[in-house]
Scaffold this motif. Structure first.
Motif, PDB file in Angstrom:
ATOM      1  N   ASP A 122       5.051  34.007   5.386  1.00 44.51           N
ATOM      2  CA  ASP A 122       6.437  33.563   5.233  1.00 44.51           C
ATOM      3  C   ASP A 122       6.810  32.425   6.180  1.00 44.51           C
ATOM      4  O   ASP A 122       7.947  31.963   6.198  1.00 44.51           O
ATOM      5  N   THR A 124       7.442  28.864   7.860  1.00 43.03           N
ATOM      6  CA  THR A 124       7.745  27.501   7.425  1.00 43.03           C
ATOM      7  C   THR A 124       7.843  26.620   8.663  1.00 43.03           C
ATOM      8  O   THR A 124       8.204  27.088   9.747  1.00 43.03           O
ATOM      9  N   ARG A 162       9.623  19.820   5.088  1.00 41.39           N
ATOM     10  CA  ARG A 162       9.306  21.194   5.456  1.00 41.39           C
ATOM     11  C   ARG A 162       7.960  21.592   4.855  1.00 41.39           C
ATOM     12  O   ARG A 162       7.696  21.322   3.685  1.00 41.39           O
ATOM     13  N   THR A 164       5.217  24.715   3.965  1.00 46.28           N
ATOM     14  CA  THR A 164       4.964  26.143   3.836  1.00 46.28           C
ATOM     15  C   THR A 164       3.761  26.499   4.711  1.00 46.28           C
ATOM     16  O   THR A 164       3.065  25.618   5.238  1.00 46.28           O
TER      17      THR A 164
END
Length: 245
Positions: A122, A124, A162, A164
């Motif tokens: 999860d 980032t 951004r 992942t």
């Protein structure tokens, strides 16, 4: 308390415990510096983790906005944080970071000071600085180009793109991506603490980033000779040979 630290079995466990994204205020920066200074000769590996839903969202903008002397306040925060990062990067002990949730701004600087980074699925990653009109700090302009290359680093730092966890892995920003980063990073730090040549290997790689090939060969020759005649080196070879018999 914003940062907790304890040493167990040769591993320094350093944990951000402010919660709510663990933004770095003056107390947290000072806590990181104190934790870094705790990493003495008894520490053979460092584990950097964080409580709460995110690893670190960067500087504490609420504290910055409330400061009467903002320039002076930012100087005090960055002085403490940067001194902590200097110590982490100079440690011979490998630094393992476990990151999850949001990693932004100075959080990227903490990641950059680590030698190995285990990311949760999860996680980032974003620079954050363009959104507030600040240039980067926390060594990000030094560590990021070395990790992902100057073009990707400038893309991230200028456009605020951004990433992942999977994209960060592909870019070279993290070492691996797992469902739960904390336990995987803890196991790795414990394993590294038990390997007698971990510190020498880290030192050689760090030196090699700025030294010549000829000097690196000489340094490697001295290091392997030093390790070979040490008690741990002799026992390591003997144990390996016993397994082959």
């Amino acid at each position: 308390m914003s940062v907790s630290v304890s040493v167990r079995d040769g591993v320094a466990h350093i944990r951000l415990v402010r919660g709510r994204g663990n933004p770095i205020d003056l107390a947290t920066a000072a806590g990181l510096l104190g934790a870094a200074r705790r990493c003495g000769p008894d520490v053979r590996a460092v584990l950097l983790t964080a409580a709460g839903p995110s690893f670190c969202v960067g500087g504490d903008l609420r504290e910055f906005a409330a400061a009467e002397d903002l320039g002076g306040h930012l100087t005090r925060v960055t002085d403490a944080l940067h001194d902590a990062l200097r110590i982490f990067t100079r440690l011979e002990a490998p630094v393992v970071a476990a990151v999850h949730g949001a990693v932004a701004g100075a959080g990227l600087g903490l990641l950059g000071a680590a030698d190995l980074v285990i990311a949760a699925e999860d996680a980032t990653f974003v620079a954050g600085y363009p959104a507030i009109g600040y240039p980067p700090d926390a060594g990000v302009t030094w560590s990021l180009p070395r990790l992902v290359g100057p073009r990707v680093a400038l893309d991230l730092l200028l456009t605020n793109r951004r990433l992942t966890a999977a994209e960060a892995l592909a870019a070279g920003l993290v070492t691996s991506v797992v469902p739960e980063a904390g336990s995987a990073a803890a196991a790795l730090a414990g394993r590294l603490a038990g390997l007698p040549a971990s510190g020498l290997t880290k030192r050689l790689v760090r030196q090699g980033m700025s030294g010549s090939f000829d000097r690196q060969l000489d340094d490697e020759a001295r290091a392997i000779a030093e390790a070979a005649v040490s008690p741990a080196g002799r026992e390591g070879v003997a144990a390996f040979l016993r397994k082959r018999m």
